[in-house]
Design an enzyme around this catalytic site. Structure first.
Site, PDB file in Angstrom:
ATOM      1  N   GLY A  75      96.519  45.839 -67.645  1.00 39.54           N
ATOM      2  CA  GLY A  75      97.170  46.006 -66.380  1.00 39.54           C
ATOM      3  C   GLY A  75      97.529  45.040 -65.470  1.00 39.54           C
ATOM      4  O   GLY A  75      98.315  45.219 -64.329  1.00 39.54           O
ATOM      5  N   ASP A  86      96.663  59.373 -52.601  1.00 39.04           N
ATOM      6  CA  ASP A  86      96.149  60.417 -53.451  1.00 39.04           C
ATOM      7  C   ASP A  86      95.019  60.088 -54.335  1.00 39.04           C
ATOM      8  O   ASP A  86      94.868  60.553 -55.358  1.00 39.04           O
ATOM      9  CB  ASP A  86      97.331  61.085 -54.435  1.00 39.04           C
ATOM     10  CG  ASP A  86      98.047  59.785 -55.008  1.00 39.04           C
ATOM     11  OD1 ASP A  86      97.344  58.739 -55.113  1.00 39.04           O
ATOM     12  OD2 ASP A  86      98.714  60.327 -56.293  1.00 39.04           O
ATOM     13  N   CYS A  87      94.237  58.791 -53.955  1.00 39.82           N
ATOM     14  CA  CYS A  87      93.493  58.205 -55.049  1.00 39.82           C
ATOM     15  C   CYS A  87      92.044  59.089 -55.215  1.00 39.82           C
ATOM     16  O   CYS A  87      92.032  59.495 -56.323  1.00 39.82           O
ATOM     17  CB  CYS A  87      92.852  56.980 -54.669  1.00 39.82           C
ATOM     18  SG  CYS A  87      91.659  56.014 -55.530  1.00 39.82           S
ATOM     19  N   ASP A 126     154.779  58.529 -64.451  1.00 34.44           N
ATOM     20  CA  ASP A 126     154.549  58.122 -65.913  1.00 34.44           C
ATOM     21  C   ASP A 126     155.781  58.477 -66.553  1.00 34.44           C
ATOM     22  O   ASP A 126     156.152  57.589 -67.368  1.00 34.44           O
ATOM     23  CB  ASP A 126     153.132  58.545 -66.380  1.00 34.44           C
ATOM     24  CG  ASP A 126     151.939  57.972 -65.613  1.00 34.44           C
ATOM     25  OD1 ASP A 126     152.140  56.881 -64.885  1.00 34.44           O
ATOM     26  OD2 ASP A 126     150.730  58.166 -66.006  1.00 34.44           O
ATOM     27  N   HIS A 152     143.279  61.667 -59.901  1.00 31.82           N
ATOM     28  CA  HIS A 152     143.708  60.658 -58.670  1.00 31.82           C
ATOM     29  C   HIS A 152     143.338  61.540 -57.497  1.00 31.82           C
ATOM     30  O   HIS A 152     143.641  61.170 -56.248  1.00 31.82           O
ATOM     31  CB  HIS A 152     145.214  60.639 -58.563  1.00 31.82           C
ATOM     32  CG  HIS A 152     145.927  60.014 -59.936  1.00 31.82           C
ATOM     33  ND1 HIS A 152     146.518  61.050 -60.735  1.00 31.82           N
ATOM     34  CD2 HIS A 152     145.954  58.848 -60.536  1.00 31.82           C
ATOM     35  CE1 HIS A 152     147.133  60.372 -61.890  1.00 31.82           C
ATOM     36  NE2 HIS A 152     146.598  59.088 -61.595  1.00 31.82           N
ATOM     37  N   GLY A 159     142.368  51.966 -61.909  1.00 30.69           N
ATOM     38  CA  GLY A 159     141.289  53.042 -61.281  1.00 30.69           C
ATOM     39  C   GLY A 159     140.711  53.880 -62.266  1.00 30.69           C
ATOM     40  O   GLY A 159     139.830  54.794 -61.980  1.00 30.69           O
ATOM     41  N   LYS A 170     150.561  60.198 -70.286  1.00 30.31           N
ATOM     42  CA  LYS A 170     149.884  61.158 -69.596  1.00 30.31           C
ATOM     43  C   LYS A 170     150.918  61.976 -68.857  1.00 30.31           C
ATOM     44  O   LYS A 170     151.819  61.419 -68.116  1.00 30.31           O
ATOM     45  CB  LYS A 170     148.794  60.856 -68.607  1.00 30.31           C
ATOM     46  CG  LYS A 170     147.663  60.193 -69.304  1.00 30.31           C
ATOM     47  CD  LYS A 170     146.486  59.913 -68.433  1.00 30.31           C
ATOM     48  CE  LYS A 170     146.936  58.888 -67.235  1.00 30.31           C
ATOM     49  NZ  LYS A 170     147.294  57.818 -67.561  1.00 30.31           N
ATOM     50  N   SER A 189      95.846  55.156 -62.487  1.00 33.74           N
ATOM     51  CA  SER A 189      94.295  55.414 -62.632  1.00 33.74           C
ATOM     52  C   SER A 189      94.039  56.046 -63.877  1.00 33.74           C
ATOM     53  O   SER A 189      93.045  55.317 -64.530  1.00 33.74           O
ATOM     54  CB  SER A 189      93.756  56.163 -61.552  1.00 33.74           C
ATOM     55  OG  SER A 189      94.091  55.318 -60.166  1.00 33.74           O
ATOM     56  N   ASP A 222      89.512  48.431 -50.927  1.00 27.97           N
ATOM     57  CA  ASP A 222      90.456  49.273 -51.976  1.00 27.97           C
ATOM     58  C   ASP A 222      89.781  50.496 -52.517  1.00 27.97           C
ATOM     59  O   ASP A 222      88.651  50.642 -52.970  1.00 27.97           O
ATOM     60  CB  ASP A 222      90.754  48.222 -53.164  1.00 27.97           C
ATOM     61  CG  ASP A 222      91.512  48.914 -54.122  1.00 27.97           C
ATOM     62  OD1 ASP A 222      92.852  48.804 -54.032  1.00 27.97           O
ATOM     63  OD2 ASP A 222      91.065  49.108 -55.269  1.00 27.97           O
TER      64      ASP A 222
END
Length: 577
Positions: A486, A403-404, A115, A222, A59, A110, A447, A557
């Site tokens: 494009g 937002d064009c 351990d 852990h 882990g 460790k 654009s 468009d």
């Protein structure tokens, strides 16, 4: 209750299958049959040298199997997820390494009770069989000001010890020499972690809970409790808090650090931080250490000792001198060790100056027909785009982010300001080049890039002249550049559906008589408007609208409508009706 989602085949086999995955993808590793033990595949090269063995619960990948290789570990023993490996497997690994001809076996462990017990038991059993074996315990946690009797926990600093011990072993240093040097090094290492979310053992619920907006400082790998919970804070502030805590002299667990010290810095992803976040934390740590006068000699940033899917990070600092740096920089074949720069990080120049762009035109335009006409054309185009902002935004809401119109207004405002503060170039090529830069920088989005491409590609065609044929070539070159980069074509429901038929009509400028240019331009305007209207019935095949179902696209468009409007504005500014 079922635990959080994990991409496994089975909870019972997950550790074994993970080890098989690591070994099968690295030719320098093998598995010890019957055990969860990863070994170097070239054990014959250990003859006469000290073998290094580490391990712990699974882990924490890539720890510890990822650090097996020449110049680092000789083997790694894996337990179940977050569980110490069994003494039997540890002993099997020790005996395999010993029987390969090694001069001794050093266990790098460790500081966790399980351990220590299991590696300690295996070491005693190995000694009873005549093996020369020793243990070094790594305890680098800086969380607790007054650690319990169990002592400081072993964290990511263990990886540093793997590296130093591995370099010494590869050089042929004897067992007692390695033990002495790395034991000294452990006293110069400190680690502290912070968590933004818990982790969960496969098949189980998360080990702890963190309320939304909270983080926890000083927890173990852990999921053991930390020292403090607090509200989320900016990365710079979190890093400062961590380093200040790690180096606080009032804490019994602190790492002594003063101005002028040299360190290796490790920024360790505990599992689920994004690479972007990791880079920000790395920057913060380097900058804060520099502000304290600490020289950062090396930096490791990535996943080195994780806690499954925990979102969090730990910082490890190791004070170094030239000898420690030499060992740190030594080559290793361990697959998880990063390819580090062996130069000091502190004091580096981060930026270089960009190459100078060609200077904008300094040619004064003749205050004659061209300059006056261009100003009138640009003013007409800007006025039209400003007036049609709401219409274009409304058309864009059906297929994009609405937002064009606003994007085109950014270009219009930028051009108006530019005309007020700058000299309009008297050369058409320089004019289009200047406008290309302007829309690239101020308009933004796709654009802005498309218009800039058109103008950039068109400009050079007007370098030597600006008669009807030259303008026709320029318009064609600009359109081809937009199509090439494009990726769209006429019929894809984009601005090209208005632009391409108009430009095709403008190609007639090459053969039109001197008095016939306006008639060609008028026809081009009409073609643009018809093309824009035709997009109402087209299925989108490019751009953001291509992700929207066709039945929702019932209006023209917006990009095509904007192009047609620009053509109409140019035509009217030139006296057309």
């Amino acid at each position: 209750m079922e635990g959080p989602k994990k991409l496994l085949n089975s909870v019972e086999r997950c550790v074994d299958e993970a080890l098989e995955g690591i070994v099968s993808s690295n030719g320098g590793l093998v598995l010890l049959k019957g055990h969860r033990v990863v070994l170097r595949s070239d054990l014959q090269h250990l003859k006469g040298k000290v073998a290094l063995l580490s391990g712990g619960g699974s882990g924490h990948e890539p720890a510890h199997a990822g650090y097996v290789g020449r110049g680092m570990l000789s083997g790694a023993v894996a337990g179940a997820v977050f569980a110490s490996p069994p003494p039997g497997s540890i002993l099997a690994a020790i005996m395999t390494l010993w029987q390969s001809g090694s001069s001794g076996v050093l266990l790098l462990v460790k500081n966790y009770t399980g351990d220590r017990l299991n590696f300690g038991l295996a070491a005693e059993q190995a000694r009873a069989q005549g093996v020369s074996v020793d243990i070094v315990i790594v305890a680098d946690d800086c969380a607790f000001a007054q650690p319990s009797k169990a002592g400081r926990r072993g964290l990511c600093g263990t990886v540093f010890i793997h590296k130093l011990a591995g370099a010494l072993a590869e050089e042929g240093c004897p067992l007692d020499g390695i033990v002495a040097q790395v034991t000294k090094a452990t006293k110069s290492i400190g680690t502290l972690g912070v968590s933004l979310s818990p982790c969960s053992v496969p098949g189980c619920q998360p080990s702890f809970q963190l309320p939304p907006g909270d983080m926890e400082l000083g927890l173990g790998i852990h999921g053991e409790p930390g020292i403090k919970r607090s509200k989320m804070a900016p990365a710079d502030e979190v890093v400062k808090t961590m380093i200040d805590h790690m180096t606080d002299p009032s804490s019994q667990s602190h790492l002594s650090l003063k101005s002028g010290d040299r360190v290796v810095l490790c920024i360790n992803n505990l599992g689920a931080l994004s690479c972007l976040e990791m880079a920000i934390v790395t920057r913060a740590a380097i900058n804060y250490l520099a502000s304290r006068g600490v020289q950062v000699s090396r930096v490791m940033s990535g996943s080195f000792m994780t806690s499954l899917e925990m979102a969090g990070v730990s910082l490890t600092l190791m004070r170094v001198d030239e000898e420690i740096l030499r060992l740190f920089d030594a080559k290793t074949t361990a697959p998880a060790w990063p390819n580090l720069c062996s130069e000091n990080v502190s004091g580096r120049k981060l930026y270089v100056e960009p190459a100078a762009r060609p200077a904008a035109s300094e040619i004064k335009p003749d205050q004659g027909p061209f300059a006056l006409v261009i100003r009138a054309v640009l003013e007409s185009v800007c006025k039209t785009l400003l007036q049609r902002q709401d219409e274009l935004n409304a058309l864009d809401r059906a297929a994009g982010d609405g937002d064009c119109g606003s994007t085109h207004v950014l270009a219009a405002n930028a051009i108006q300001k530019w005309m007020q503060t700058s000299t309009i170039p008297g050369n058409p090529c320089l004019l289009l080049t200047a406008l290309a830069r302007l829309v690239e920088e101020k308009m933004g989005g796709s654009s802005g890039a498309l218009y800039s491409l058109f103008l950039t590609a068109a400009g050079p065609k007007l370098r030597e002249g600006c008669d009807g044929a030259d303008w026709a070539k320029a318009m064609h070159a600009g359109t081809e550049a937009m199509k090439r980069y494009g990726g769209a074509a006429p019929g894809d429901r984009t601005m090209l559906d208005a632009l391409c038929p108009a430009v095709e009509e403008l190609m007639k400028l090459s053969t039109a008589p001197p008095g016939g240019h306006m008639a060609v331009l008028q026809a081009a305007v009409e073609k643009a408007e018809v093309g824009a209207e035709s997009t109402r019935d087209l299925a989108a095949k490019a751009g953001r609208a291509s992700y929207v179902a066709s039945e929702h696209l019932t209006q023209p468009d917006p990009g095509a409508v904007a192009v047609a409007a620009i053509f109409r504005a140019v035509f009217e500014a030139l006296g057309g009706k």
